[in-house]
Scaffold this active site. Structure first.
Site, PDB file in Angstrom:
ATOM      1  N   ASP A   1     -10.093   8.487  -0.460  1.00 34.55           N
ATOM      2  CA  ASP A   1      -8.780   8.214  -1.052  1.00 34.55           C
ATOM      3  C   ASP A   1      -7.919   9.477  -0.932  1.00 34.55           C
ATOM      4  O   ASP A   1      -8.376  10.588  -1.196  1.00 34.55           O
ATOM      5  CB  ASP A   1      -8.933   7.786  -2.517  1.00 34.55           C
ATOM      6  CG  ASP A   1      -7.681   7.139  -3.057  1.00 34.55           C
ATOM      7  OD1 ASP A   1      -7.718   5.933  -3.368  1.00 34.55           O
ATOM      8  OD2 ASP A   1      -6.633   7.831  -3.166  1.00 34.55           O
ATOM      9  N   ILE A   2      -6.669   9.280  -0.570  1.00 30.60           N
ATOM     10  CA  ILE A   2      -5.758  10.407  -0.349  1.00 30.60           C
ATOM     11  C   ILE A   2      -5.383  11.096  -1.666  1.00 30.60           C
ATOM     12  O   ILE A   2      -4.982  12.262  -1.657  1.00 30.60           O
ATOM     13  CB  ILE A   2      -4.494   9.919   0.409  1.00 30.60           C
ATOM     14  CG1 ILE A   2      -3.833  11.053   1.163  1.00 30.60           C
ATOM     15  CG2 ILE A   2      -3.516   9.209  -0.510  1.00 30.60           C
ATOM     16  CD1 ILE A   2      -2.816  10.589   2.186  1.00 30.60           C
TER      17      ILE A   2
ATOM     18  N   ASN B   1      -8.710  -3.451  -7.900  1.00 33.72           N
ATOM     19  CA  ASN B   1      -7.496  -3.787  -8.630  1.00 33.72           C
ATOM     20  C   ASN B   1      -6.881  -5.041  -8.008  1.00 33.72           C
ATOM     21  O   ASN B   1      -6.864  -5.184  -6.784  1.00 33.72           O
ATOM     22  CB  ASN B   1      -6.509  -2.623  -8.559  1.00 33.72           C
ATOM     23  CG  ASN B   1      -7.076  -1.347  -9.169  1.00 33.72           C
ATOM     24  OD1 ASN B   1      -7.884  -1.405 -10.095  1.00 33.72           O
ATOM     25  ND2 ASN B   1      -6.676  -0.202  -8.651  1.00 33.72           N
TER      26      ASN B   1
ATOM     27  N   VAL C   1      -1.754  -1.412  -2.791  1.00 33.86           N
ATOM     28  CA  VAL C   1      -1.912  -1.760  -1.372  1.00 33.86           C
ATOM     29  C   VAL C   1      -2.515  -3.165  -1.298  1.00 33.86           C
ATOM     30  O   VAL C   1      -3.628  -3.401  -1.797  1.00 33.86           O
ATOM     31  CB  VAL C   1      -2.798  -0.743  -0.638  1.00 33.86           C
ATOM     32  CG1 VAL C   1      -2.950  -1.146   0.825  1.00 33.86           C
ATOM     33  CG2 VAL C   1      -2.213   0.663  -0.747  1.00 33.86           C
TER      34      VAL C   1
ATOM     35  N   HIS D   1      -9.554  -3.781  -1.367  1.00 32.82           N
ATOM     36  CA  HIS D   1     -10.346  -2.562  -1.209  1.00 32.82           C
ATOM     37  C   HIS D   1     -11.116  -2.311  -2.487  1.00 32.82           C
ATOM     38  O   HIS D   1     -10.630  -2.572  -3.583  1.00 32.82           O
ATOM     39  CB  HIS D   1      -9.453  -1.364  -0.879  1.00 32.82           C
ATOM     40  CG  HIS D   1      -8.271  -1.213  -1.780  1.00 32.82           C
ATOM     41  ND1 HIS D   1      -7.120  -1.968  -1.630  1.00 32.82           N
ATOM     42  CD2 HIS D   1      -8.070  -0.425  -2.857  1.00 32.82           C
ATOM     43  CE1 HIS D   1      -6.254  -1.627  -2.572  1.00 32.82           C
ATOM     44  NE2 HIS D   1      -6.817  -0.704  -3.341  1.00 32.82           N
TER      45      HIS D   1
ATOM     46  N   HIS E   1     -12.612   0.623  -4.755  1.00 35.67           N
ATOM     47  CA  HIS E   1     -12.653   2.051  -5.050  1.00 35.67           C
ATOM     48  C   HIS E   1     -14.090   2.366  -5.450  1.00 35.67           C
ATOM     49  O   HIS E   1     -14.681   1.656  -6.283  1.00 35.67           O
ATOM     50  CB  HIS E   1     -11.766   2.383  -6.254  1.00 35.67           C
ATOM     51  CG  HIS E   1     -10.302   2.165  -6.041  1.00 35.67           C
ATOM     52  ND1 HIS E   1      -9.430   3.189  -5.780  1.00 35.67           N
ATOM     53  CD2 HIS E   1      -9.548   1.030  -6.075  1.00 35.67           C
ATOM     54  CE1 HIS E   1      -8.201   2.707  -5.651  1.00 35.67           C
ATOM     55  NE2 HIS E   1      -8.243   1.392  -5.831  1.00 35.67           N
TER      56      HIS E   1
HETATM   57  P1  AMP Z   1      -4.715   0.344  -5.394  1.00 35.90           P
HETATM   58  O1  AMP Z   1      -3.848   0.893  -6.482  1.00 35.90           O
HETATM   59  O2  AMP Z   1      -5.999  -0.254  -5.908  1.00 35.90           O
HETATM   60  O3  AMP Z   1      -3.962  -0.582  -4.463  1.00 35.90           O
HETATM   61  O4  AMP Z   1      -5.203   1.604  -4.576  1.00 35.90           O
HETATM   62  C1  AMP Z   1      -4.602   2.055  -3.423  1.00 35.90           C
HETATM   63  C2  AMP Z   1      -5.216   3.396  -3.139  1.00 35.90           C
HETATM   64  O5  AMP Z   1      -4.921   3.755  -1.799  1.00 35.90           O
HETATM   65  C3  AMP Z   1      -4.710   4.533  -4.028  1.00 35.90           C
HETATM   66  O6  AMP Z   1      -5.796   5.106  -4.746  1.00 35.90           O
HETATM   67  C4  AMP Z   1      -4.094   5.516  -3.029  1.00 35.90           C
HETATM   68  O7  AMP Z   1      -4.299   6.868  -3.380  1.00 35.90           O
HETATM   69  C5  AMP Z   1      -4.804   5.153  -1.741  1.00 35.90           C
HETATM   70  N1  AMP Z   1      -4.078   5.455  -0.519  1.00 35.90           N
HETATM   71  C6  AMP Z   1      -2.794   5.149  -0.217  1.00 35.90           C
HETATM   72  N2  AMP Z   1      -2.493   5.581   1.018  1.00 35.90           N
HETATM   73  C7  AMP Z   1      -3.605   6.171   1.513  1.00 35.90           C
HETATM   74  C8  AMP Z   1      -3.928   6.808   2.745  1.00 35.90           C
HETATM   75  N3  AMP Z   1      -3.021   6.939   3.732  1.00 35.90           N
HETATM   76  N4  AMP Z   1      -5.183   7.302   2.910  1.00 35.90           N
HETATM   77  C9  AMP Z   1      -6.086   7.175   1.927  1.00 35.90           C
HETATM   78  N5  AMP Z   1      -5.848   6.582   0.740  1.00 35.90           N
HETATM   79  C10 AMP Z   1      -4.628   6.090   0.536  1.00 35.90           C
END
Ligand code: AMP
Length: 112
Positions: free
Chosen positions: A31-32, A88, A97, A101, A103
Site C-alpha cells: 500500500d502506498i 472495505n 478504489v 482488494h 488489505h
Molecule cells: P480502500 O480505501 O479500501 O479503497 O483502499 C484503497 C487503498 O489503495 C488505500 O489504502 C491507498 O493507500 C491505496 N492506494 C491508492 N493508490 C495506490 C497506489 N498507486 N499504489 C499502492 N496503493 C495505493
C-alpha cells in the site's frame, strides 16, 4: 462494467507498484500509504468493483485472496504475532478504489 481504476494501471504496469506476489489470478503489492509496518493490497486481475458485485462464480477467487493474505503474512514474518485482513465496501465502508482488494496489515499491535 464499471470505470477503470488506478489498480488497472498497476496491473498493466502503466504505473509502478512494489509487487510482493503475483499468480494467474491475483496481484499483491505494498500500500502506498501504509497503516502498519506491513500493509499489502491483494487484488484480483479480474475487475470486480465491490464485494456487492461478486457472485457465486467468484467464490474460489475470493477464497484464494484470503489464503494468499495468510501466505503473505507468513512470508512477512507476522503470522504468529497476528495481522488484520479487511475489505472495505462502498463509501460507507471506506472504499476509495472500486476494484475489490484485501488489505493485509500488521507488524504492530492493532486496536481490538
Ligand atoms: P480502500 O480505501 O479500501 O479503497 O483502499 C484503497 C487503498 O489503495 C488505500 O489504502 C491507498 O493507500 C491505496 N492506494 C491508492 N493508490 C495506490 C497506489 N498507486 N499504489 C499502492 N496503493 C495505493
Amino acid at each position: 462494467m464499471t470505470d477503470t481504476t488506478i489498480f488497472d494501471k498497476i496491473l498493466a504496469r502503466e504505473i509502478p507498484a512494489d509487487i510482493v506476489y503475483e499468480d494467474e489470478l491475483l496481484l499483491a503489492f505494498k500500500d502506498i500509504a501504509p497503516k502498519a509496518p506491513v500493509h499489502y493490497l491483494i487484488i484480483p486481475k479480474q475487475r470486480i468493483a465491490t464485494l456487492n458485485d461478486a457472485n457465486p462464480a467468484d467464490q474460489a477467487l475470493l477464497g484464494h485472496m484470503m489464503l494468499t493474505a495468510a501466505q503473505l503474512a507468513h512470508k512477512a514474518g507476522i503470522a504468529e504475532d497476528g495481522y488484520r485482513v479487511q475489505m472495505n465496501v462502498n463509501k460507507g465502508g471506506g472504499q476509495v478504489v472500486y476494484h475489490i482488494h484485501l488489505h493485509m496489515f500488521g507488524g504492530r499491535q492493532l486496536d481490538a
